[in-house]
Design a protein around this motif. Structure first.
Motif, short mmCIF file in Angstrom:
data_model
loop_
_atom_site.label_atom_id
_atom_site.label_comp_id
_atom_site.label_asym_id
_atom_site.label_seq_id
_atom_site.Cartn_x
_atom_site.Cartn_y
_atom_site.Cartn_z
N VAL A 227 -7.64 -46.58 -28.29
CA VAL A 227 -7.10 -46.68 -29.65
C VAL A 227 -7.85 -45.69 -30.53
CG1 VAL A 227 -6.86 -48.16 -31.69
CG2 VAL A 227 -6.30 -49.07 -29.43
N GLU A 228 -7.15 -45.13 -31.49
CA GLU A 228 -7.72 -44.12 -32.40
C GLU A 228 -7.33 -44.44 -33.84
OE1 GLU A 228 -8.98 -40.67 -32.21
OE2 GLU A 228 -8.00 -39.70 -33.90
N TYR A 229 -8.26 -44.22 -34.76
CA TYR A 229 -7.98 -44.18 -36.19
C TYR A 229 -8.29 -42.76 -36.65
CZ TYR A 229 -8.30 -49.37 -36.59
OH TYR A 229 -8.13 -50.73 -36.47
N ASP A 230 -7.38 -42.12 -37.38
CA ASP A 230 -7.73 -40.82 -37.95
C ASP A 230 -7.21 -40.71 -39.37
OD1 ASP A 230 -5.00 -39.83 -37.65
OD2 ASP A 230 -5.48 -39.30 -35.59
N GLY A 231 -7.94 -39.91 -40.15
CA GLY A 231 -7.63 -39.73 -41.55
C GLY A 231 -8.63 -38.77 -42.17
N THR A 232 -8.79 -38.86 -43.48
CA THR A 232 -9.70 -37.96 -44.19
C THR A 232 -10.82 -38.78 -44.83
OG1 THR A 232 -7.91 -36.40 -44.64
CG2 THR A 232 -9.90 -36.21 -45.98
N VAL A 233 -12.05 -38.41 -44.51
CA VAL A 233 -13.23 -39.07 -45.06
C VAL A 233 -14.14 -38.00 -45.66
CG1 VAL A 233 -15.20 -40.59 -44.60
CG2 VAL A 233 -13.09 -40.84 -43.25
N GLY A 234 -14.46 -38.16 -46.94
CA GLY A 234 -15.34 -37.19 -47.59
C GLY A 234 -14.86 -35.77 -47.49
N GLY A 235 -13.54 -35.58 -47.48
CA GLY A 235 -12.97 -34.24 -47.41
C GLY A 235 -12.80 -33.71 -46.00
N GLU A 236 -13.30 -34.44 -44.99
CA GLU A 236 -13.15 -33.99 -43.61
C GLU A 236 -12.04 -34.75 -42.91
OE1 GLU A 236 -15.49 -33.60 -39.31
OE2 GLU A 236 -16.52 -34.56 -41.00
N GLU A 237 -11.12 -34.03 -42.30
CA GLU A 237 -10.11 -34.66 -41.46
C GLU A 237 -10.74 -34.94 -40.10
OE1 GLU A 237 -5.44 -34.11 -40.04
OE2 GLU A 237 -6.55 -32.41 -40.89
N LEU A 238 -10.72 -36.20 -39.70
CA LEU A 238 -11.44 -36.59 -38.48
C LEU A 238 -10.81 -37.82 -37.87
CD1 LEU A 238 -13.14 -39.30 -39.46
CD2 LEU A 238 -14.69 -37.62 -40.42
N GLY A 239 -11.28 -38.18 -36.70
CA GLY A 239 -10.81 -39.38 -36.03
C GLY A 239 -11.92 -40.06 -35.26
N VAL A 240 -11.73 -41.37 -35.03
CA VAL A 240 -12.65 -42.16 -34.23
C VAL A 240 -11.80 -42.88 -33.18
CG1 VAL A 240 -14.38 -43.99 -34.21
CG2 VAL A 240 -14.13 -42.53 -36.24
N ALA A 241 -12.16 -42.67 -31.92
CA ALA A 241 -11.45 -43.31 -30.82
C ALA A 241 -12.42 -44.15 -30.00
CB ALA A 241 -10.79 -42.27 -29.92
N ILE A 242 -11.91 -45.24 -29.43
CA ILE A 242 -12.65 -45.98 -28.41
C ILE A 242 -11.85 -45.91 -27.12
CG2 ILE A 242 -13.60 -48.20 -27.67
CD1 ILE A 242 -13.99 -48.96 -30.57
N PHE A 243 -12.53 -45.50 -26.05
CA PHE A 243 -11.93 -45.42 -24.72
C PHE A 243 -12.38 -46.63 -23.91
CE2 PHE A 243 -12.13 -40.45 -24.67
CZ PHE A 243 -11.16 -40.40 -25.66
N ASP A 244 -11.45 -47.25 -23.22
CA ASP A 244 -11.77 -48.34 -22.30
C ASP A 244 -11.89 -47.77 -20.90
OD1 ASP A 244 -12.13 -51.08 -21.52
OD2 ASP A 244 -10.08 -51.06 -20.74
N SER A 245 -13.04 -47.96 -20.26
CA SER A 245 -13.28 -47.39 -18.94
C SER A 245 -12.46 -48.10 -17.87
CB SER A 245 -14.77 -47.52 -18.59
OG SER A 245 -14.98 -47.23 -17.22
N PRO A 246 -11.96 -47.35 -16.88
CA PRO A 246 -11.32 -48.00 -15.73
C PRO A 246 -12.24 -48.97 -15.00
CG PRO A 246 -10.87 -45.65 -15.74
CD PRO A 246 -11.91 -45.89 -16.80
N LYS A 247 -13.56 -48.83 -15.21
CA LYS A 247 -14.52 -49.73 -14.57
C LYS A 247 -14.78 -50.99 -15.39
CE LYS A 247 -17.29 -46.26 -12.07
NZ LYS A 247 -18.66 -45.69 -11.94
N SER A 248 -14.25 -51.04 -16.61
CA SER A 248 -14.57 -52.15 -17.49
C SER A 248 -13.75 -53.38 -17.13
CB SER A 248 -14.32 -51.77 -18.94
OG SER A 248 -15.01 -52.64 -19.82
N PHE A 249 -14.26 -54.53 -17.52
CA PHE A 249 -13.62 -55.81 -17.24
C PHE A 249 -12.21 -55.86 -17.83
CE2 PHE A 249 -12.93 -60.27 -18.74
CZ PHE A 249 -12.77 -60.85 -17.49
#
Length: 321
Positions: A227-249
């Motif tokens: 899942v990813e959230y992206d937008g503009t923070v402090g004038g910077e266009e950026l995103g934050v993603a979390i990846f779920d590992s194939p090894k994870s529960f």
């Protein structure tokens, strides 16, 4: 051939920057390329360890700025989605043997529970910087309200980044090694979470997952690789993603992802997410065994398409298998 060359160039990892740790009392500062990235706190006054803040490669803070310790600044006290136990980045589950390790006793009115646990620091196993990545590992006791240890937890992290990105590879291991089985219950209040800066609320920012679904209604409670959230923070266009590992529960995990900036992977809330009383997502760890969760947090410049997040996930997943 030209198209293949362009894509390969775009996916190529630019020069990784060195990672450095600075140890203080009850916290460790993490620097990448000589610049602050985040700080890991494990103060015994706080119910659980956490990171605050997280920054982009350009130094933009992408997480919420409070609580500060166990206090909420007055200017934020009327936030309708305050939930101060949701720290900038943390791991905790709302029902472990009936004890709440997601909420905190310091903020009782923000939880339905009255039995709160604490994730109590025991020792650092690894703290090692390097030219390309740095590694940190710490052991904790999962402790009930009367001080009884019900399980142990190890939190292990690898940090890295270049001129455009920052990443944290996270591994959490819960060990049932205190004489009894340990059960993680079906509740939406969990489990690995980031509480994002207000500018990344959706809307105005965008939530999207690996299936192409967008917005809280389509993302919350659904299974996805990332899942990813992206937008503009402090004038910077950026995103934050979390990846779920194939090894994870229970990969691919379910997501307790809200438009107000709570961003959590939760593989347990099958009954709650599906609104089906006949389902039960709880899981019991037999005495002497462990349960492992693995994720990557990726902070990048640009939106998820510009940053080629889908391709970045495939690369991550391939190295995890």
């Amino acid at each position: 051939m030209l198209l293949v060359s362009i894509v390969a160039s775009a996916l190529a990892v630019s020069a990784q920057e060195p990672v450095e740790f600075k140890r203080g009392d009850n916290h460790i500062e993490i620097l990448i390329g000589g610049r602050p990235f985040t700080t890991y706190y494990f103060d015994p006054k706080i119910a659980k360890p956490y990171f605050q803040p997280l920054r982009s490669a350009q130094g933009t803070v992408v997480t919420r700025g409070f609580p500060i310790g166990n206090e909420v600044p007055a200017e934020h006290a009327k936030d309708r989605n305050l939930e101060p136990h949701q720290r900038p980045m943390y791991f905790g589950h709302g029902n472990i043997d009936g004890i709440d390790f997601w909420g905190e006793a310091a903020f009782p009115k923000w939880s339905d529970d009255t039995v709160f646990g604490r994730t109590v620091f025991r020792k650092l196993e690894v703290i090692s910087g390097g030219d390309k990545t740095g590694r940190l590992s710490a052991d904790f006791d999962l402790t009930g309200p009367r001080g009884r240890v019900i399980a142990e937890e190890t939190q292990a992290y690898t940090f890295g980044g270049d001129k455009q990105t920052r990443f944290i590879d996270c591994e959490f291991t819960i060990k049932a090694n205190h004489g009894a089985d340990v059960t993680l219950g079906d509740t939406k209040e969990g489990t690995f979470a980031v509480r994002l800066a207000e500018e990344l609320d959706s809307p105005p920012a965008r939530m999207v997952n690996s299936t192409g679904a967008a917005g809280e209604k389509e993302v919350w409670g659904k299974r996805a690789d990332w899942v990813e959230y992206d937008g503009t923070v402090g004038g910077e266009e950026l995103g934050v993603a979390i990846f779920d590992s194939p090894k994870s529960f229970r990969h691919p995990t379910y997501w307790h992802a809200r438009g107000y900036g709570l961003f959590a992977a939760n593989p347990f809330a099958i009954r709650e997410f599906n609104n089906d009383p006949n389902q039960d997502g709880s899981w019991t760890i037999p005495q002497g065994q462990s349960l492992v969760f693995r994720y990557r947090v990726l902070i990048h410049h640009g939106d998820y398409q510009q940053a080629m997040v889908a391709q970045a996930y495939r690369q991550y997943a391939a190295q995890e298998k």
